[in-house]
Design an enzyme around this catalytic site. Sequence first.
Site, PDB file in Angstrom:
ATOM      1  N   HIS A   1      16.446 -17.340 -15.571  1.00 22.62           N
ATOM      2  CA  HIS A   1      16.396 -15.978 -16.128  1.00 22.62           C
ATOM      3  C   HIS A   1      17.398 -15.698 -17.238  1.00 22.62           C
ATOM      4  O   HIS A   1      17.105 -14.946 -18.164  1.00 22.62           O
ATOM      5  CB  HIS A   1      16.644 -14.935 -15.020  1.00 22.62           C
ATOM      6  CG  HIS A   1      15.499 -14.775 -14.069  1.00 22.62           C
ATOM      7  ND1 HIS A   1      14.360 -14.075 -14.389  1.00 22.62           N
ATOM      8  CD2 HIS A   1      15.309 -15.212 -12.803  1.00 22.62           C
ATOM      9  CE1 HIS A   1      13.521 -14.078 -13.360  1.00 22.62           C
ATOM     10  NE2 HIS A   1      14.067 -14.767 -12.376  1.00 22.62           N
TER      11      HIS A   1
ATOM     12  N   GLU B   1       8.364 -13.965 -14.192  1.00 23.05           N
ATOM     13  CA  GLU B   1       8.464 -15.185 -13.379  1.00 23.05           C
ATOM     14  C   GLU B   1       7.521 -16.304 -13.833  1.00 23.05           C
ATOM     15  O   GLU B   1       7.904 -17.465 -13.833  1.00 23.05           O
ATOM     16  CB  GLU B   1       8.203 -14.876 -11.902  1.00 23.05           C
ATOM     17  CG  GLU B   1       9.254 -13.988 -11.250  1.00 23.05           C
ATOM     18  CD  GLU B   1      10.630 -14.653 -11.113  1.00 23.05           C
ATOM     19  OE1 GLU B   1      10.770 -15.853 -11.415  1.00 23.05           O
ATOM     20  OE2 GLU B   1      11.575 -13.941 -10.720  1.00 23.05           O
TER      21      GLU B   1
ATOM     22  N   SER C   1      12.437 -22.958 -13.982  1.00 21.90           N
ATOM     23  CA  SER C   1      13.399 -23.529 -13.031  1.00 21.90           C
ATOM     24  C   SER C   1      12.732 -24.500 -12.071  1.00 21.90           C
ATOM     25  O   SER C   1      13.364 -24.993 -11.145  1.00 21.90           O
ATOM     26  CB  SER C   1      14.098 -22.406 -12.251  1.00 21.90           C
ATOM     27  OG  SER C   1      13.166 -21.680 -11.466  1.00 21.90           O
TER      28      SER C   1
ATOM     29  N   HIS D   1      17.712 -21.095  -9.850  1.00 20.67           N
ATOM     30  CA  HIS D   1      16.563 -20.323 -10.338  1.00 20.67           C
ATOM     31  C   HIS D   1      17.034 -19.117 -11.156  1.00 20.67           C
ATOM     32  O   HIS D   1      16.583 -18.893 -12.285  1.00 20.67           O
ATOM     33  CB  HIS D   1      15.668 -19.849  -9.199  1.00 20.67           C
ATOM     34  CG  HIS D   1      14.719 -18.777  -9.651  1.00 20.67           C
ATOM     35  ND1 HIS D   1      13.552 -19.060 -10.343  1.00 20.67           N
ATOM     36  CD2 HIS D   1      14.790 -17.432  -9.576  1.00 20.67           C
ATOM     37  CE1 HIS D   1      12.960 -17.920 -10.665  1.00 20.67           C
ATOM     38  NE2 HIS D   1      13.681 -16.909 -10.214  1.00 20.67           N
TER      39      HIS D   1
HETATM   40 CO    CO Z   1      13.251 -14.929 -10.477  1.00 21.23          CO
END
Ligand code: CO
Length: 285
Positions: free
Chosen positions: A135, A176, A195, A130
């Site tokens: 990111h 997010e 993700s 993730h």
């Molecule tokens: Co995150």
Amino acid sequence: MTGETAHGLRGDYSRMRPDYTVEQDWAAYPPEAHALWRRLYERQASLVPRYACEEFIRSVAAMDLSDAIPRFDAVNPRLAKATGWEIVAVPGLLPDLAFFEHLAHRRFPVTVWLREPEEFDYIVEPDIFHDFFGHVPLLFDPVFADYLQAYGRGGVKAHALGAIEMLARLYWYTVEFGLIETPSGVRAYGAGILSSGGEISYSVESPDPNRIGFDLLRIMRTRYKIDTYQETYFVVRDFRQLFEATAPDFTPYYEQLAGRETHAPSAVLAADRVLHRGLAPVRAA
Ligand code: CO
Ligand code: PHE
């Protein structure tokens, strides 16, 4: 993601430095972990061209993450050159203030451990897949990179003002779970979406959730769910909009919002710029 506390989390917090960083110790990942990474990467890489924003697609392609769990020290020189950001290794979720301090100094904390094979489709805590896959690619985008640093500085301030909850909603609905308008339609830029094997298509093309134009104060009043797909996504026109809308001092916003009622995750309001009104209650993730 931010976390309230570092207690009860599954990382090894015993060897960290005072700023919560650790060594990545890349040689210690067993072959099975690299194999699981490859499977996660393969699935996600096949979805990204259809659902991710252009900036993310380009960045992932340039990084070549297909072979093995990435080494932070191999990515860092390129990242430093592109935007001055750096990845730091951490045991897992950090206390809010420690997390904000890293972002404010253009350091992005990435969890060192990888999920178990049973968690292929769904994981509760952020792991290296993730954090890294979701990111790191957008840290190469100059405008997004500046937004994230500004967010970190704002977090340090919000912490002192007792306004973390409002600011956390902004992180949730942008960093997010953010969507962005593009010439090829709405695409994903939020790491929680990018993700995820299931939410990436759901967020972009399912008729079920709401898709609403980005509105800073509206978002800071909107609660969110952490254990299902989102019922509402907020859509920015571009990263410039995100950066500019969040540039003013939030102190008066916090005062204005304090004590006011919050909106349910599923709410559609009269003032919303509705790109799509969701048709169905959310499915369990
Ligand atoms: Co995150
Ligand atoms: N301008 C915000 C403040 O004064 C800081 C911030 C920037 C917050 C970007 C979030 C995102 O608090």
